[in-house]
Design an enzyme around this catalytic site. Structure first.
Site, PDB file in Angstrom:
ATOM      1  N   LYS A  57      51.460  42.348  45.789  1.00 14.06           N
ATOM      2  CA  LYS A  57      50.050  41.967  45.912  1.00 14.06           C
ATOM      3  C   LYS A  57      49.364  42.234  44.577  1.00 14.06           C
ATOM      4  CE  LYS A  57      46.700  44.402  48.094  1.00 14.06           C
ATOM      5  NZ  LYS A  57      45.453  44.330  47.320  1.00 14.06           N
ATOM      6  N   ASP A  84      45.175  38.785  46.135  1.00 15.98           N
ATOM      7  CA  ASP A  84      44.152  39.342  47.035  1.00 15.98           C
ATOM      8  C   ASP A  84      42.801  39.390  46.317  1.00 15.98           C
ATOM      9  OD1 ASP A  84      42.912  40.731  49.102  1.00 15.98           O
ATOM     10  OD2 ASP A  84      43.738  42.670  48.509  1.00 15.98           O
ATOM     11  N   LYS A  86      39.908  38.244  47.808  1.00 18.42           N
ATOM     12  CA  LYS A  86      38.869  38.436  48.838  1.00 18.42           C
ATOM     13  C   LYS A  86      37.621  37.587  48.573  1.00 18.42           C
ATOM     14  CE  LYS A  86      40.223  43.101  50.269  1.00 18.42           C
ATOM     15  NZ  LYS A  86      41.218  43.510  49.263  1.00 18.42           N
ATOM     16  N   ASP A  89      31.680  33.889  49.612  1.00 22.90           N
ATOM     17  CA  ASP A  89      30.591  33.183  48.941  1.00 22.90           C
ATOM     18  C   ASP A  89      30.133  32.034  49.842  1.00 22.90           C
ATOM     19  OD1 ASP A  89      28.919  32.049  46.807  1.00 22.90           O
ATOM     20  OD2 ASP A  89      30.162  33.220  45.438  1.00 22.90           O
ATOM     21  N   ILE A  90      29.349  31.130  49.308  1.00 23.64           N
ATOM     22  CA  ILE A  90      28.921  29.979  50.095  1.00 23.64           C
ATOM     23  C   ILE A  90      30.113  29.017  50.242  1.00 23.64           C
ATOM     24  CG2 ILE A  90      26.496  30.182  49.435  1.00 23.64           C
ATOM     25  CD1 ILE A  90      26.966  27.873  47.446  1.00 23.64           C
ATOM     26  N   THR A  93      31.385  27.039  47.094  1.00 24.50           N
ATOM     27  CA  THR A  93      32.011  27.876  46.061  1.00 24.50           C
ATOM     28  C   THR A  93      33.373  28.385  46.525  1.00 24.50           C
ATOM     29  OG1 THR A  93      29.827  28.516  45.299  1.00 24.50           O
ATOM     30  CG2 THR A  93      31.649  29.930  44.615  1.00 24.50           C
ATOM     31  N   THR A 145      39.996  48.620  55.521  1.00 24.52           N
ATOM     32  CA  THR A 145      40.590  49.848  56.062  1.00 24.52           C
ATOM     33  C   THR A 145      39.881  51.101  55.561  1.00 24.52           C
ATOM     34  OG1 THR A 145      42.251  49.464  54.369  1.00 24.52           O
ATOM     35  CG2 THR A 145      42.912  49.038  56.611  1.00 24.52           C
ATOM     36  N   ARG A 230      49.540  53.047  46.796  1.00 24.96           N
ATOM     37  CA  ARG A 230      49.780  54.367  46.212  1.00 24.96           C
ATOM     38  C   ARG A 230      50.963  55.140  46.782  1.00 24.96           C
ATOM     39  NH1 ARG A 230      43.418  55.315  46.534  1.00 24.96           N
ATOM     40  NH2 ARG A 230      43.856  53.876  48.262  1.00 24.96           N
TER      41      ARG A 230
END
Ligand code: C5P
Length: 250
Positions: A57, A84, A86, A89-90, A93, A145, A230
């Protein structure tokens, strides 16, 4: 905002959402999050993990620093990519952004479900219109999360509701915390793909994550993939840590 009332109940997406084949083997179920500030550090880990890990990722930190060349470097190493970013927006876009990032030919990418029904329908339509091989599987981020439940009495209602909206709009799947996997599958079935981040082994530090679960929790709840950052990237021996996670997914 009442997200339940936004769900277009009774509507079915016109065709199966674009996206990668769901994993069958344990090794294919692990996605390692390359949360690094530079490509050099990220690729050093990828080369160290070698054949052990197939999926990676790339999130905002690394993509904003290195951009498309890093994606190409990973693809050239035969790795599968989850980009990723994320999007939130509108509708115009979000669909234009998806068209741009489809050129990178990644396997999976994310949009925030609270962007709303029109935006989700727009990106799903773009994904369906792309040539096979260019359309990433669109994952709707339900609740991060790192956030607590808005209603502790009904801890997964918001996630289940947002997931329903994402599926009804034709997204490929969901990002959701591991403890939500079982309620999600119970509410919406096995159709959409499910990816769980916030994975921790009992001995790991939770850090900023709140809704955590083990690889076993996610898998037994019905997750297709898990995202682990991590606990692998900061382990003394990342290869041993990755092997341990994969063994738990078998
Ligand atoms: O290091 P750790 O395993 O906590 O990393 C989790 C990764 O999953 C991070 O890259 C984070 O951005 C991502 N993620 C998350 N929760 C979500 C969606 C993505 O932790 N809901």
């Amino acid at each position: 905002m009442n997200l339940v009332s936004q769900t277009p109940s009774g509507t079915t997406p016109p065709m199966a959402p674009a996206g990668p084949e769901r994993p069958r083997e344990a090794r294919e179920r692990l996605i390692v999050a390359l949360d690094y500030p530079s490509g050099g550090e990220a690729l050093a880990l990828v080369d160290r993990l070698g054949e052990e890990v197939i999926w990676y990722k790339v999130g905002m930190e690394l993509f904003y620093a290195e951009g498309a060349p890093l994606v190409h470097a990973l693809t050239a190493r035969g790795k599968r990519l989850f980009l990723d970013l994320k999007l939130h927006d509108i509708p115009n876009t979000m669909s234009s952004a998806l068209r741009s990032l489809s050129r990178l030919k990644v396997g999976l990418t994310t949009v925030h479900v609270p962007a709303g029904r029109e935006a989700l329908l727009a990106v799903a339509a773009v994904a369906r219109s792309l040539p096979p091989g260019e359309a990433p599987g669109l994952l709707g981020v339900t609740r991060l999360t790192s956030l607590p439940a808005p209603d502790p009495e009904r801890p997964w209602d918001d996630v289940v509701s947002l997931a329903g909206l994402a599926a009804a709009c034709g997204l490929y799947g969901w990002i959701a915390p591991a403890p939500a996997a079982r309620p999600l599958r119970a509410a919406h079935g096995a159709g959409p793909a499910l990816i769980c981040p916030g994975i921790r082994l009992p001995e790991n530090d939770r850090a900023d994550q709140v809704a955590v679960g083990t690889p076993e929790d996610a898998r037994e709840g019905g997750a297709d993939w898990i995202v682990v950052g991590r606990p692998i990237t900061q382990a003394v021996d990342p290869t041993a840590a990755a092997r341990d996670v994969i063994r738990r997914l078998a």
